[in-house]
Write an enzyme that holds these catalytic residues in place. Structure first.
Site, PDB file in Angstrom:
ATOM      1  N   GLY A  25       0.790  -1.225   0.000  1.00 53.40           N
ATOM      2  CA  GLY A  25       0.000   0.000   0.000  1.00 53.40           C
ATOM      3  C   GLY A  25       0.818   1.268   0.000  1.00 53.40           C
ATOM      4  N   GLY A  26       2.124   1.117   0.044  1.00 54.39           N
ATOM      5  CA  GLY A  26       2.997   2.286   0.151  1.00 54.39           C
ATOM      6  C   GLY A  26       3.290   2.928  -1.188  1.00 54.39           C
ATOM      7  N   ARG A  27       4.039   4.028  -1.152  1.00 50.59           N
ATOM      8  CA  ARG A  27       4.393   4.717  -2.404  1.00 50.59           C
ATOM      9  C   ARG A  27       5.109   3.756  -3.346  1.00 50.59           C
ATOM     10  NH1 ARG A  27       6.351   7.772   1.659  1.00 50.59           N
ATOM     11  NH2 ARG A  27       5.183   9.645   2.252  1.00 50.59           N
ATOM     12  N   THR A 106      14.359  -1.124   1.030  1.00 50.58           N
ATOM     13  CA  THR A 106      14.143  -0.367   2.261  1.00 50.58           C
ATOM     14  C   THR A 106      15.447   0.242   2.750  1.00 50.58           C
ATOM     15  OG1 THR A 106      12.282  -1.798   2.876  1.00 50.58           O
ATOM     16  CG2 THR A 106      13.352  -0.581   4.668  1.00 50.58           C
ATOM     17  N   ALA A 130      19.949   0.679  -1.869  1.00 48.89           N
ATOM     18  CA  ALA A 130      19.270   1.884  -1.394  1.00 48.89           C
ATOM     19  C   ALA A 130      18.621   2.625  -2.548  1.00 48.89           C
ATOM     20  CB  ALA A 130      20.262   2.803  -0.687  1.00 48.89           C
ATOM     21  N   HIS A 161      14.349  15.144  -0.912  1.00 46.79           N
ATOM     22  CA  HIS A 161      13.247  14.203  -1.074  1.00 46.79           C
ATOM     23  C   HIS A 161      11.938  14.844  -0.641  1.00 46.79           C
ATOM     24  CE1 HIS A 161      16.491  11.200  -1.271  1.00 46.79           C
ATOM     25  NE2 HIS A 161      15.623  10.475  -1.934  1.00 46.79           N
ATOM     26  N   HIS A 162      10.869  14.145  -0.944  1.00 42.66           N
ATOM     27  CA  HIS A 162       9.513  14.553  -0.598  1.00 42.66           C
ATOM     28  C   HIS A 162       9.376  14.708   0.919  1.00 42.66           C
ATOM     29  CE1 HIS A 162       8.802  10.326   0.618  1.00 42.66           C
ATOM     30  NE2 HIS A 162       9.605  10.081  -0.384  1.00 42.66           N
ATOM     31  N   LYS A 165       9.311  11.587   3.608  1.00 44.52           N
ATOM     32  CA  LYS A 165      10.392  10.627   3.829  1.00 44.52           C
ATOM     33  C   LYS A 165      10.797  10.605   5.287  1.00 44.52           C
ATOM     34  CE  LYS A 165      14.964   9.189   2.216  1.00 44.52           C
ATOM     35  NZ  LYS A 165      14.531   7.774   2.169  1.00 44.52           N
TER      36      LYS A 165
HETATM   37  N1  LIG Z   1      15.836   1.414  -3.073  1.00 44.13           N
HETATM   38  C1  LIG Z   1      15.125   2.293  -3.768  1.00 44.13           C
HETATM   39  O1  LIG Z   1      15.290   2.442  -5.005  1.00 44.13           O
HETATM   40  C2  LIG Z   1      14.077   3.071  -3.059  1.00 44.13           C
HETATM   41  C3  LIG Z   1      13.923   2.923  -1.717  1.00 44.13           C
HETATM   42  N2  LIG Z   1      12.911   3.532  -1.043  1.00 44.13           N
HETATM   43  C4  LIG Z   1      12.764   3.213   0.374  1.00 44.13           C
HETATM   44  O2  LIG Z   1      11.640   2.355   0.508  1.00 44.13           O
HETATM   45  C5  LIG Z   1      11.053   2.524   1.794  1.00 44.13           C
HETATM   46  C6  LIG Z   1       9.582   2.782   1.635  1.00 44.13           C
HETATM   47  O3  LIG Z   1       9.431   4.029   0.977  1.00 44.13           O
HETATM   48  P1  LIG Z   1       7.943   4.511   0.599  1.00 44.13           P
HETATM   49  O4  LIG Z   1       7.281   3.482  -0.227  1.00 44.13           O
HETATM   50  O5  LIG Z   1       8.055   5.911   0.099  1.00 44.13           O
HETATM   51  O6  LIG Z   1       7.265   4.520   2.050  1.00 44.13           O
HETATM   52  P2  LIG Z   1       5.713   4.494   2.408  1.00 44.13           P
HETATM   53  O7  LIG Z   1       5.623   4.968   3.815  1.00 44.13           O
HETATM   54  O8  LIG Z   1       4.901   5.131   1.351  1.00 44.13           O
HETATM   55  O9  LIG Z   1       5.357   2.941   2.370  1.00 44.13           O
HETATM   56  C7  LIG Z   1       5.903   2.056   3.326  1.00 44.13           C
HETATM   57  C8  LIG Z   1       5.037   0.816   3.242  1.00 44.13           C
HETATM   58  O10 LIG Z   1       5.587  -0.172   4.062  1.00 44.13           O
HETATM   59  C9  LIG Z   1       4.666  -0.491   5.107  1.00 44.13           C
HETATM   60  N3  LIG Z   1       5.431  -0.676   6.332  1.00 44.13           N
HETATM   61  C10 LIG Z   1       5.536  -1.813   6.992  1.00 44.13           C
HETATM   62  N4  LIG Z   1       6.329  -1.689   8.037  1.00 44.13           N
HETATM   63  C11 LIG Z   1       6.778  -0.425   8.043  1.00 44.13           C
HETATM   64  C12 LIG Z   1       7.646   0.278   8.902  1.00 44.13           C
HETATM   65  N5  LIG Z   1       8.258  -0.329   9.955  1.00 44.13           N
HETATM   66  N6  LIG Z   1       7.895   1.559   8.629  1.00 44.13           N
HETATM   67  C13 LIG Z   1       7.305   2.121   7.549  1.00 44.13           C
HETATM   68  N7  LIG Z   1       6.458   1.503   6.698  1.00 44.13           N
HETATM   69  C14 LIG Z   1       6.207   0.225   6.955  1.00 44.13           C
HETATM   70  C15 LIG Z   1       3.664   0.620   5.187  1.00 44.13           C
HETATM   71  O11 LIG Z   1       2.458   0.043   5.615  1.00 44.13           O
HETATM   72  P3  LIG Z   1       1.417   0.975   6.388  1.00 44.13           P
HETATM   73  O12 LIG Z   1       1.160   2.127   5.443  1.00 44.13           O
HETATM   74  O13 LIG Z   1       0.245   0.067   6.536  1.00 44.13           O
HETATM   75  O14 LIG Z   1       2.095   1.379   7.654  1.00 44.13           O
HETATM   76  C16 LIG Z   1       3.614   1.080   3.719  1.00 44.13           C
HETATM   77  O15 LIG Z   1       2.735   0.262   2.990  1.00 44.13           O
HETATM   78  C17 LIG Z   1      11.844   3.639   2.466  1.00 44.13           C
HETATM   79  O16 LIG Z   1      12.831   3.057   3.276  1.00 44.13           O
HETATM   80  C18 LIG Z   1      12.502   4.356   1.289  1.00 44.13           C
HETATM   81  O17 LIG Z   1      13.714   5.004   1.640  1.00 44.13           O
HETATM   82  C19 LIG Z   1      12.022   4.367  -1.685  1.00 44.13           C
HETATM   83  C20 LIG Z   1      12.157   4.571  -3.039  1.00 44.13           C
HETATM   84  C21 LIG Z   1      13.199   3.948  -3.827  1.00 44.13           C
HETATM   85  O1  LIG Z   2      12.306   7.556   0.364  1.00 40.64           O
HETATM   86  C1  LIG Z   2      12.414   7.747  -0.890  1.00 40.64           C
HETATM   87  O2  LIG Z   2      11.548   8.263  -1.610  1.00 40.64           O
HETATM   88  C2  LIG Z   2      13.680   7.285  -1.511  1.00 40.64           C
HETATM   89  N1  LIG Z   2      14.531   6.638  -0.748  1.00 40.64           N
HETATM   90  C3  LIG Z   2      15.720   6.025  -1.190  1.00 40.64           C
HETATM   91  C4  LIG Z   2      16.885   6.490  -0.340  1.00 40.64           C
HETATM   92  O3  LIG Z   2      16.659   6.615   0.901  1.00 40.64           O
HETATM   93  O4  LIG Z   2      17.978   6.674  -0.898  1.00 40.64           O
HETATM   94  C5  LIG Z   2      15.941   6.072  -2.677  1.00 40.64           C
HETATM   95  C6  LIG Z   2      15.322   7.223  -3.414  1.00 40.64           C
HETATM   96  O5  LIG Z   2      16.164   8.355  -3.327  1.00 40.64           O
HETATM   97  C7  LIG Z   2      13.928   7.550  -2.965  1.00 40.64           C
END
Ligand SMILES: NC(=O)C1=CN([C@@H]2O[C@H](COP(=O)(O)OP(=O)(O)OC[C@H]3O[C@@H](n4cnc5c(N)ncnc54)[C@H](OP(=O)(O)O)[C@@H]3O)[C@@H](O)[C@H]2O)C=CC1
Ligand SMILES: O=C(O)C1=N[C@H](C(=O)O)C[C@H](O)C1
Length: 272
Positions: A25-27, A106, A130, A161-162, A165
């Site tokens: 459900g996350g971004r 993550t 990352a 970032h947004h 974050k």
């Molecule tokens: N490696 C890459 O290329 C990228 C990495 N990221 C990383 O991915 C992760 C998620 O980013 P994003 O999708 O924007 O985050 P969001 O907060 O939008 O989504 C996180 C999702 O994970 C769930 N969740 C489960 N456990 C946890 C927890 N302990 N903490 C937070 N969320 C949890 C949430 O569920 P619920 O909403 O039900 O709590 C939600 O569905 C971050 O660590 C980010 O830095 C992001 C973009 C690119």
């Molecule tokens: O939280 C984000 O959005 C992103 N997180 C990753 C990071 O922590 O480097 C990757 C990307 O920049 C987007």
């Protein structure tokens, strides 16, 4: 069995790589599922989320607390995780128990949580990155070469970032810092200065680290190298999260038949 997810009857008929998605459900989770649905080479066989369990791109979403049980039942070829550190470790340990490879994007892990992931990699293949954009992989290589070529230039890293974050600095910024410290003997983790205020003249061996949070910026990273009356600015800007989702899915396809061990996105790119 969730409707919308693959049924047992279709499992044998479906030649696709079958993946599970956590944080559905996350971004990023929603982006990964949307990208997977559009691809011919894989299918989403399981999706879980902690709170909201509305379908995503027509794929049913199960509650996160059913993950371990559903993982055993569905037996996907790989799990793709973009959640939070605590949950990512729990999902990873479930993957180890079930013998399922893990791709995790993550960020924000503590040293102990990172060690737990490394332990999981003794049982199953784990690919952690990352940043799953190919542009950042290219930036890393450029930064390593540039920083080594100007060994006495000052270095500053800025990420933007947004405003949603959670972790700072970004995992990508930390990866760039590791790269810089690896190629420059004057730089080390102890030299990282997170922001500056008051009387704070630059000291030898410092790397300034700046995390900006604003609006809906997808992800920008800049490495600045300055000295000898000149400045280099090496910058990457992600246009949308689809770039990360595409890389993570490519990583899942690549990882699915690897032996247990620790991998990163560079392994995927170098094998292309
Ligand atoms: N490696 C890459 O290329 C990228 C990495 N990221 C990383 O991915 C992760 C998620 O980013 P994003 O999708 O924007 O985050 P969001 O907060 O939008 O989504 C996180 C999702 O994970 C769930 N969740 C489960 N456990 C946890 C927890 N302990 N903490 C937070 N969320 C949890 C949430 O569920 P619920 O909403 O039900 O709590 C939600 O569905 C971050 O660590 C980010 O830095 C992001 C973009 C690119
Ligand atoms: O939280 C984000 O959005 C992103 N997180 C990753 C990071 O922590 O480097 C990757 C990307 O920049 C987007």
């Amino acid at each position: 069995m969730s409707e919308g997810a693959e049924t047992d009857e279709t499992a044998d008929a479906d030649p696709n790589l079958r993946i599970a998605v956590t944080g559905a459900g996350g971004r990023m989770g929603t982006e990964v599922i949307a990208a997977a649905v559009d691809r011919e080479d894989l299918a989403v066989a399981l999706a879980v989320n902690r709170s909201e369990t509305e379908p995503v791109s027509g794929v049913a979403v199960d509650p996160a607390d059913e993950f371990a049980e559903r993982l055993d039942a569905v037996d996907p070829d790989a799990v793709v995780d973009f959640t939070g550190p605590e949950s990512a470790v729990a999902y990873a340990e479930a993957c180890a128990d079930a013998g399922v490879p893990l791709v995790t994007g993550t960020t924000g892990f503590s040293d102990a949580q990172f060690a737990a992931l490394e332990d999981v990699a003794k049982s199953v293949p784990v690919l952690k990155a990352a940043n799953f954009s190919r542009g950042i992989a290219a930036l890393r290589r450029a930064v390593r070469e540039a920083a080594a070529a100007v060994p006495d230039y000052d270095v500053e890293v800025t990420e933007t970032h947004h405003n949603g974050k959670r972790d700072a600095p970004s995992g990508t910024a930390n990866t760039l810092l590791d790269d810089l410290e690896d190629v420059r003997e004057d730089l080390s983790r102890n030299g990282r200065v997170h922001g500056r205020e008051g009387d704070a003249p630059r000291q030898p061996g410092e790397i300034g680290v700046h995390a900006r949070r604003a609006g809906d910026v997808t992800g920008e990273h800049e490495v600045l190298l300055a000295g000898n009356h000149e400045v280099l600015e090496l910058t990457h800007r992600a246009g949308d999260r689809g770039v990360f989702a595409a890389g993570a899915l490519d990583a899942a396809v690549w990882l699915a038949d690897r032996p247990a061990g620790w991998y990163d996105f560079g392994d995927v790119i170098d094998d292309a």
